[in-house]
Scaffold this motif. Structure first.
Motif, PDB file in Angstrom:
ATOM      1  N   GLU A 232       4.102  -2.364  16.101  1.00 54.92           N
ATOM      2  CA  GLU A 232       3.702  -1.215  16.916  1.00 54.92           C
ATOM      3  C   GLU A 232       3.014  -0.147  16.068  1.00 54.92           C
ATOM      4  OE1 GLU A 232       7.193   0.148  18.868  1.00 54.92           O
ATOM      5  OE2 GLU A 232       7.254  -1.504  20.326  1.00 54.92           O
ATOM      6  N   LEU A 233       3.548   0.114  14.880  1.00 54.80           N
ATOM      7  CA  LEU A 233       2.942   1.118  14.011  1.00 54.80           C
ATOM      8  C   LEU A 233       1.541   0.695  13.586  1.00 54.80           C
ATOM      9  CD1 LEU A 233       3.179   3.750  12.408  1.00 54.80           C
ATOM     10  CD2 LEU A 233       4.196   2.434  10.545  1.00 54.80           C
ATOM     11  N   LEU A 234       1.376  -0.577  13.227  1.00 55.65           N
ATOM     12  CA  LEU A 234       0.049  -1.062  12.857  1.00 55.65           C
ATOM     13  C   LEU A 234      -0.918  -0.955  14.030  1.00 55.65           C
ATOM     14  CD1 LEU A 234       1.165  -4.219  10.841  1.00 55.65           C
ATOM     15  CD2 LEU A 234       0.018  -2.205   9.904  1.00 55.65           C
ATOM     16  N   GLY A 235      -0.406  -1.187  15.238  1.00 55.53           N
ATOM     17  CA  GLY A 235      -1.259  -1.054  16.413  1.00 55.53           C
ATOM     18  C   GLY A 235      -1.637   0.390  16.680  1.00 55.53           C
ATOM     19  N   GLU A 236      -0.666   1.315  16.532  1.00 57.97           N
ATOM     20  CA  GLU A 236      -0.947   2.730  16.773  1.00 57.97           C
ATOM     21  C   GLU A 236      -1.964   3.285  15.777  1.00 57.97           C
ATOM     22  OE1 GLU A 236       2.885   4.445  16.453  1.00 57.97           O
ATOM     23  OE2 GLU A 236       3.631   3.621  18.355  1.00 57.97           O
ATOM     24  N   ALA A 237      -1.911   2.794  14.548  1.00 59.82           N
ATOM     25  CA  ALA A 237      -2.844   3.269  13.518  1.00 59.82           C
ATOM     26  C   ALA A 237      -4.096   2.396  13.437  1.00 59.82           C
ATOM     27  CB  ALA A 237      -2.147   3.289  12.162  1.00 59.82           C
ATOM     28  N   GLY A 238      -4.241   1.499  14.380  1.00 59.43           N
ATOM     29  CA  GLY A 238      -5.301   0.492  14.301  1.00 59.43           C
ATOM     30  C   GLY A 238      -6.700   1.048  14.149  1.00 59.43           C
ATOM     31  N   LEU A 239      -7.069   2.053  14.967  1.00 62.22           N
ATOM     32  CA  LEU A 239      -8.430   2.587  14.919  1.00 62.22           C
ATOM     33  C   LEU A 239      -8.734   3.201  13.557  1.00 62.22           C
ATOM     34  CD1 LEU A 239     -11.098   3.293  16.260  1.00 62.22           C
ATOM     35  CD2 LEU A 239     -10.037   5.396  17.150  1.00 62.22           C
ATOM     36  N   ALA A 240      -7.826   4.031  13.067  1.00 60.25           N
ATOM     37  CA  ALA A 240      -8.036   4.660  11.752  1.00 60.25           C
ATOM     38  C   ALA A 240      -8.077   3.616  10.648  1.00 60.25           C
ATOM     39  CB  ALA A 240      -6.931   5.677  11.476  1.00 60.25           C
ATOM     40  N   LEU A 241      -7.255   2.585  10.766  1.00 62.08           N
ATOM     41  CA  LEU A 241      -7.243   1.534   9.752  1.00 62.08           C
ATOM     42  C   LEU A 241      -8.554   0.750   9.757  1.00 62.08           C
ATOM     43  CD1 LEU A 241      -3.615   0.082  10.009  1.00 62.08           C
ATOM     44  CD2 LEU A 241      -4.605   1.356   8.120  1.00 62.08           C
ATOM     45  N   ARG A 242      -9.042   0.408  10.949  1.00 65.83           N
ATOM     46  CA  ARG A 242     -10.293  -0.359  11.019  1.00 65.83           C
ATOM     47  C   ARG A 242     -11.455   0.432  10.450  1.00 65.83           C
ATOM     48  NH1 ARG A 242      -7.990  -1.718  15.981  1.00 65.83           N
ATOM     49  NH2 ARG A 242      -9.363  -0.312  17.153  1.00 65.83           N
ATOM     50  N   GLN A 243     -11.445   1.743  10.691  1.00 62.18           N
ATOM     51  CA  GLN A 243     -12.517   2.572  10.137  1.00 62.18           C
ATOM     52  C   GLN A 243     -12.485   2.570   8.617  1.00 62.18           C
ATOM     53  OE1 GLN A 243     -11.733   6.315  12.065  1.00 62.18           O
ATOM     54  NE2 GLN A 243     -12.996   5.829  13.854  1.00 62.18           N
ATOM     55  N   ARG A 244     -11.298   2.615   8.047  1.00 64.29           N
ATOM     56  CA  ARG A 244     -11.193   2.592   6.586  1.00 64.29           C
ATOM     57  C   ARG A 244     -11.578   1.222   6.024  1.00 64.29           C
ATOM     58  NH1 ARG A 244      -8.485   6.389   3.608  1.00 64.29           N
ATOM     59  NH2 ARG A 244      -7.771   8.218   4.763  1.00 64.29           N
ATOM     60  N   LEU A 245     -11.114   0.170   6.679  1.00 65.37           N
ATOM     61  CA  LEU A 245     -11.390  -1.170   6.172  1.00 65.37           C
ATOM     62  C   LEU A 245     -12.866  -1.525   6.284  1.00 65.37           C
ATOM     63  CD1 LEU A 245      -8.283  -2.975   7.689  1.00 65.37           C
ATOM     64  CD2 LEU A 245      -8.660  -2.436   5.288  1.00 65.37           C
ATOM     65  N   ARG A 246     -13.513  -1.093   7.346  1.00 61.43           N
ATOM     66  CA  ARG A 246     -14.928  -1.436   7.542  1.00 61.43           C
ATOM     67  C   ARG A 246     -15.855  -0.613   6.665  1.00 61.43           C
ATOM     68  NH1 ARG A 246     -14.191  -2.074  14.024  1.00 61.43           N
ATOM     69  NH2 ARG A 246     -13.801  -4.321  14.050  1.00 61.43           N
ATOM     70  N   ALA A 247     -15.266   0.327   5.910  1.00 62.23           N
ATOM     71  CA  ALA A 247     -16.105   1.094   4.987  1.00 62.23           C
ATOM     72  C   ALA A 247     -16.606   0.226   3.846  1.00 62.23           C
ATOM     73  CB  ALA A 247     -15.305   2.277   4.423  1.00 62.23           C
ATOM     74  N   GLY A 248     -16.021  -0.994   3.681  1.00 61.31           N
ATOM     75  CA  GLY A 248     -16.518  -1.910   2.673  1.00 61.31           C
ATOM     76  C   GLY A 248     -15.879  -1.688   1.324  1.00 61.31           C
ATOM     77  N   THR A 249     -16.246  -2.530   0.369  1.00 59.04           N
ATOM     78  CA  THR A 249     -15.659  -2.467  -0.963  1.00 59.04           C
ATOM     79  C   THR A 249     -16.680  -2.216  -2.052  1.00 59.04           C
ATOM     80  OG1 THR A 249     -15.911  -4.848  -1.291  1.00 59.04           O
ATOM     81  CG2 THR A 249     -13.865  -4.100  -0.286  1.00 59.04           C
ATOM     82  N   GLU A 550      -7.608  -3.700   1.895  1.00 60.66           N
ATOM     83  CA  GLU A 550      -6.154  -3.892   1.856  1.00 60.66           C
ATOM     84  C   GLU A 550      -5.509  -3.073   2.985  1.00 60.66           C
ATOM     85  OE1 GLU A 550      -3.977  -5.510  -0.120  1.00 60.66           O
ATOM     86  OE2 GLU A 550      -5.299  -6.384  -1.640  1.00 60.66           O
ATOM     87  N   PRO A 551      -5.141  -3.707   4.121  1.00 65.29           N
ATOM     88  CA  PRO A 551      -4.582  -2.950   5.250  1.00 65.29           C
ATOM     89  C   PRO A 551      -3.360  -2.122   4.882  1.00 65.29           C
ATOM     90  CG  PRO A 551      -5.173  -5.155   5.950  1.00 65.29           C
ATOM     91  CD  PRO A 551      -5.332  -5.131   4.454  1.00 65.29           C
ATOM     92  N   TYR A 552      -2.468  -2.660   4.029  1.00 68.10           N
ATOM     93  CA  TYR A 552      -1.258  -1.898   3.710  1.00 68.10           C
ATOM     94  C   TYR A 552      -1.602  -0.608   2.986  1.00 68.10           C
ATOM     95  CZ  TYR A 552       3.095  -0.335   1.715  1.00 68.10           C
ATOM     96  OH  TYR A 552       4.167   0.454   1.369  1.00 68.10           O
ATOM     97  N   PHE A 553      -2.423  -0.682   1.950  1.00 64.67           N
ATOM     98  CA  PHE A 553      -2.775   0.520   1.202  1.00 64.67           C
ATOM     99  C   PHE A 553      -3.553   1.499   2.074  1.00 64.67           C
ATOM    100  CE2 PHE A 553      -2.284  -2.396  -2.538  1.00 64.67           C
ATOM    101  CZ  PHE A 553      -1.188  -1.745  -3.077  1.00 64.67           C
ATOM    102  N   ALA A 554      -4.364   0.976   2.987  1.00 64.33           N
ATOM    103  CA  ALA A 554      -5.075   1.863   3.916  1.00 64.33           C
ATOM    104  C   ALA A 554      -4.092   2.596   4.819  1.00 64.33           C
ATOM    105  CB  ALA A 554      -6.076   1.055   4.742  1.00 64.33           C
ATOM    106  N   LEU A 555      -3.032   1.899   5.235  1.00 66.85           N
ATOM    107  CA  LEU A 555      -2.034   2.527   6.099  1.00 66.85           C
ATOM    108  C   LEU A 555      -1.342   3.682   5.385  1.00 66.85           C
ATOM    109  CD1 LEU A 555      -0.457   2.463   8.782  1.00 66.85           C
ATOM    110  CD2 LEU A 555       1.148   0.883   7.695  1.00 66.85           C
TER     111      LEU A 555
END
Length: 632
Positions: A232-249, A550-555
């Motif tokens: 549930e927490l990963l789902g609630e933070a999903g939008l913010a997480l996707r924005q961080r992850l899609r910023a690329g490496t 890294e989804p965890y570190f982004a969270l």
């Protein structure tokens, strides 16, 4: 001849029983007297006898066992009382330096004494000869009682001694093993237990009882993560997480930066102390902060326990979600692999090196660094033979020199994690330049030994700050880009000085935050200030390095504003939070526990997995099972 040898059998039995009862009563009262806690004071024998008895119970069992073995009453109770006195003496040293009483996990330090711990911890022992003379006198008295003390009963008792000794040994073993049945006596309903405050618990229930209370609490804690709450927490933070992850490496320049992390021993900005508000003991920290990211750093320890902060920074896992992990490097020694910042960087092609000018076995770092994924560990023996000391330990200047010697100008990007030690306590050792130390001003009200210790500390962190400035200047001259992360592991154990001056924010010393700094020495960027917890630093660092898959570190970055202030030293007053904050905190606990168990990835929502895969694929790096020696 045994006591009462000429009396009738019934009188002998009654007399022996009365003597043992008197010895037990004296032991209970003297234990309460030595303890000094208000709840176990001798005057409370009749209104709350359970408190006094529970605090003395382990000692009574041990004395009873010795009595069965030696048959000598005074010797048995005397030896146990002497041993207990040593425990109380060690507790007084810990309270005096760190502000908190002994905890069960502190006894892990016994195994570290032969791994560099004796030298480090020996510096905190009292310099006066009287405690050692008293201990010697106690041992001599024990020898005399063994030689000349009359036995209480005959040697041969037709199996009664064996039966009694076996029963006492099993009872004592079950107590130390934390058998749940002992919770009938050692619990918060029968005794005084405040899980968040060992000091209050020890004050009201006694030191020995507090050790048993926490031992039973932690030994029986079976932390079971809630996968549903984590999802549930990963789902609630999903939008913010996707924005961080899609910023690329990719970094702006397309080149992965080298990364240097400095864990600076006991470093903090003295301006948070009253009397030092307008001081400038750390000018390089302030100068670099004007061109980088910095702010308060909430850490899970005070005055010591460096590996608690170190573990959080290297793993991104908050120890507040693992009550039974007081000293993680010692308690996770059976794990071959621990998820970490180090492994994340290795997956992106980084060479990973740890640097520390001390014994590599202390705190079990050699094994721990292997589990965390370091390629090499450069420890004290690998430093140049002429590496200077300042005070008791290796100077920070030697660490800076070793960092620059390890950095390469070609090859894969490098991650160097350096642990300083110059500013480690105790702070009563003469430094290399006593005149410079003596010139340091102190606030009014601080004098004598406290003044000397405060001046010694400020002398050493002045060097830490100077080396921060020197290292940043050297890194700025390199052809390769470098990120520099600098932070203090905890505040120093200057309890008396802190109690005298107080802090600018009006809170106590256990609630104070340290400091962190992240800067690109070659770039003059905008100043950014953010309050973080130590377990959020790896996510911050990866983001600055352009590694955002890294989804965890982004969270940890998404939740930083909400959860950062909750990290605090043991015994600090809990932060006020509302129901929503508590819900998020509990859910993050499940996320962290699942990550340590290696079960988090399977719960990641498909959208997060897809977003992380959209990032630039990492360059593969073969896993190495062993931490290579510094000479390889």
């Amino acid at each position: 001849m045994p006591m009462f040898a000429t009396a009738s059998p019934s009188r002998r039995l009654l007399g022996r029983f009365a003597l043992v009862l008197l010895a037990c009563l004296a032991y209970v009262l003297l234990t309460g007297l030595v303890d000094g806690g208000v709840g176990v004071a001798p005057q409370h024998l009749f209104d709350q006898p359970v408190y006094l008895l529970a605090n003395a119970w382990p000692g009574l069992l041990l004395a009873g066992l010795l009595l069965v073995l030696t048959r000598r009453l005074l010797l048995s109770f005397g030896l146990v009382f002497l041993l207990q006195g040593v425990v109380y003496g060690v507790n007084a040293l810990k309270v005096g330096n760190l502000g908190t009483p002994l905890m069960p996990a502190d006894f892990h330090m016994i195994g570290q004494l032969r791994k560099g711990g004796a030298h480090l911890l020996g510096g905190y022992l009292p310099h006066s000869p009287w405690p050692y003379l008293a201990l010697l006198a106690g041992v001599a008295g024990g020898g005399a009682l063994w030689r000349w003390g009359p036995p209480l009963f005959a040697r041969r008792t037709r199996g009664k001694r064996l039966l009694a000794g076996g029963a006492l040994a099993l009872t004592l073993a079950s107590l130390f093993a934390g058998v749940p049945a002992w919770a009938y006596l050692y619990n918060g309903q029968r005794l005084w237990l405040e899980p968040w405050s060992p000091s209050v618990t020890a004050t009201h229930s006694g030191l020995v009882s507090s050790l048993m209370l926490y031992h039973l609490q932690y030994s029986q804690t079976q932390q079971k993560p809630d996968p549903r709450a984590a999802t549930e927490l990963l789902g609630e933070a999903g939008l913010a997480l996707r924005q961080r992850l899609r910023a690329g490496t990719d970094t702006p320049s397309g080149e992965r930066p080298d990364i240097v992390v400095i864990q600076s021993e006991s470093f903090f900005d003295p301006r948070i102390m009253r009397g030092y508000e307008h001081s400038d003991f750390t000018p390089n920290l302030h100068r670099l902060a004007r061109h980088g990211a910095s702010g308060p750093l909430h850490v899970p320890t005070f005055g010591g326990g460096t590996i608690r902060t170190e573990f959080e920074v290297l793993t991104g896992l908050s120890l507040r979600y693992f009550d039974n992990l007081q000293f993680p490097y010692l308690q996770l020694s059976n794990r071959k692999v621990v998820p970490s910042l180090v492994r994340a960087l290795r997956a992106h092609g980084y060479e990973t090196v740890a640097i520390h000018g001390n014994d590599p076995a202390f705190w079990n770092r050699t094994s721990a660094f292997k589990a965390l994924g370091f390629d090499r560990f450069v420890a004290q023996s690998a430093f140049p033979k002429n590496a200077p000391n300042d005070g008791m330990y290796m100077a920070d200047s030697a660490m800076t020199d070793e960092i620059m010697a390890q950095l390469k100008d070609s090859g894969p990007p490098q991650f160097l994690f350096a642990i300083s030690i110059e500013a480690h306590g105790p702070y009563d050792t003469v430094p290399r330049d006593p005149a410079a130390r003596d010139a340091i001003p102190v606030p009014p009200g601080i004098s004598g030994k406290d003044k000397l210790e405060l001046q010694n500390y400020l002398y050493h962190i002045g060097h830490a700050d100077a080396e921060l400035g020197r290292l940043a200047a050297l890194l700025a001259q390199r052809d390769r880009p470098t990120l520099l992360l600098f932070y203090g592991d905890h505040l120093p154990a200057l309890t008396n000085s802190f109690n005298t001056t107080g802090f600018v924010d009006g809170r106590d010393m256990l609630s104070q935050a340290g400091t962190w700094l992240l800067v690109d020495p070659r770039s003059i960027g905008p100043s950014e200030r953010e309050s973080l917890a130590s377990w959020m630093l790896p996510g911050k660092l990866l983001d600055a390095a352009g590694i955002r898959d890294e989804p965890y570190f982004a969270l940890t970055q998404v939740l930083a504003p909400l959860l950062a202030p909750l990290t605090r030293a043991p015994g600090a007053p809990p932060e006020a939070d509302d129901a929503a904050d508590q819900h998020t905190d509990r859910a993050m606990a499940s996320v962290a526990q699942l990550r340590l168990k290696g079960k988090l990835d399977r719960l990641l929502p498909p959208q997060l997995v897809a977003a992380s895969h959209e990032a630039v694929p990492p360059r593969p790096q073969p896993e190495q099972d062993d931490v290579q020696g510094a000479s390889q």
